[in-house]
Design an enzyme around this catalytic site. Structure first.
Site, PDB file in Angstrom:
ATOM      1  N   ASP A  12      36.012  43.887  36.995  1.00 16.59           N
ATOM      2  CA  ASP A  12      35.881  44.332  38.368  1.00 16.59           C
ATOM      3  C   ASP A  12      37.016  43.642  39.131  1.00 16.59           C
ATOM      4  O   ASP A  12      37.612  42.680  38.633  1.00 16.59           O
ATOM      5  CB  ASP A  12      34.508  43.918  38.905  1.00 16.59           C
ATOM      6  CG  ASP A  12      34.354  44.197  40.383  1.00 16.59           C
ATOM      7  OD1 ASP A  12      34.622  45.338  40.793  1.00 16.59           O
ATOM      8  OD2 ASP A  12      33.990  43.269  41.121  1.00 16.59           O
ATOM      9  N   ASP A  14      37.608  42.889  43.252  1.00 21.83           N
ATOM     10  CA  ASP A  14      37.255  41.932  44.311  1.00 21.83           C
ATOM     11  C   ASP A  14      36.076  41.056  43.900  1.00 21.83           C
ATOM     12  O   ASP A  14      35.021  41.570  43.521  1.00 21.83           O
ATOM     13  CB  ASP A  14      36.876  42.678  45.601  1.00 21.83           C
ATOM     14  CG  ASP A  14      38.005  43.525  46.143  1.00 21.83           C
ATOM     15  OD1 ASP A  14      38.440  43.269  47.266  1.00 21.83           O
ATOM     16  OD2 ASP A  14      38.448  44.459  45.443  1.00 21.83           O
ATOM     17  N   ASP A 171      30.974  40.758  39.141  1.00 25.35           N
ATOM     18  CA  ASP A 171      30.241  39.813  40.001  1.00 25.35           C
ATOM     19  C   ASP A 171      29.101  40.470  40.750  1.00 25.35           C
ATOM     20  O   ASP A 171      28.599  39.928  41.734  1.00 25.35           O
ATOM     21  CB  ASP A 171      31.201  39.152  41.014  1.00 25.35           C
ATOM     22  CG  ASP A 171      31.614  40.101  42.136  1.00 25.35           C
ATOM     23  OD1 ASP A 171      31.879  41.291  41.847  1.00 25.35           O
ATOM     24  OD2 ASP A 171      31.668  39.661  43.300  1.00 25.35           O
TER      25      ASP A 171
END
Length: 227
Positions: A12, A14, A171
């Site tokens: 991923d 950001d 995250d």
């Protein structure tokens, strides 16, 4: 994954690979100040980054999506972000080493993100990562975004790696759900934008790490286990 090393590592963007929160904080507070509004603590903005621009607009300006000012404010924010993108953004500390190790081992790494391509490409270009990234899949490229597995399956197809030979690192719960549905091994990170890092342990990821440096250890252990 004890029988073989990973054939690819996907991230991923950001909050997982790149810490974009400082840049969003600068942009939002610059705009709030221009509007005569009080600036927000970085910690508050950080907690909303993974939820996207809409969530950050709601937080910073206290308006809902049906407010007539919402779309105009969001577009102004995105325009300002694009003008400064990559200037105040860095890889999470320790991940540069992981990327370099993958490249040395001939293991392609790439990005599967819900961040639109316009901003993802500009960010990678300005951080000198675009030429190193083997694949970039954004919402523009698929019909269904994460937590649907479609973006991860597309990335695997483009780099010609079977999903079960790939590690997906994220995250957010949607990252882990997407990776699991695609058939990859999944790794949840606690160092991103979670307000409660222990939350990551409840996502049923195959692995959970609390520090970026733990990724390299995991990759090296995986490689050694295959020899």
């Amino acid at each position: 994954m004890s029988s073989q090393t990973y054939q690819a590592v996907l991230f991923d963007l950001d909050g997982t690979l790149i810490d974009t929160a400082p840049e969003f904080t600068i942009v939002i507070n610059r705009m709030l100040k221009a509007d005569g509004k009080p600036e927000l603590p970085a910690s508050q903005i950080r907690s909303e980054v993974s939820n996207g621009a809409r969530a950050m607009i709601k937080l910073a300006w206290g308006i809902s999506e049906d407010d007539p000012r919402f779309n105009q404010t969001r577009q102004a924010f995105l325009d300002e972000y694009l003008r400064t993108i990559g200037m105040h953004t860095e890889l999470f500390d320790g991940l540069q080493t992981s990327l370099a190790w993958c490249e040395q081992q001939g293991i392609p790494w790439g990005i599967v993100t819900n961040k639109p391509r316009l901003y993802s490409e500009a960010l990678l270009q300005n951080m000198n990562l675009a030429s190193r990234c083997a694949v970039l899949v954004c919402p523009d490229d698929v019909t269904n975004t994460k937590p649907d597995p479609e973006p991860i399956l597309l990335a695997c197809s483009q780099i010609k790696v079977a999903p079960n030979q790939c590690l997906y690192v994220g995250d957010h719960l949607r990252d882990i759900d997407a990776g699991a549905a695609a058939g990859t091994k999944t790794m949840a990170v606690c160092f991103g934008y979670l307000s409660d890092p222990s939350e990551a342990h409840r996502w049923n990821a195959d692995f959970v790490i609390s520090k970026p440096t733990e990724l390299l250890t995991h990759l090296q252990d995986s490689c050694h286990a295959s020899t």
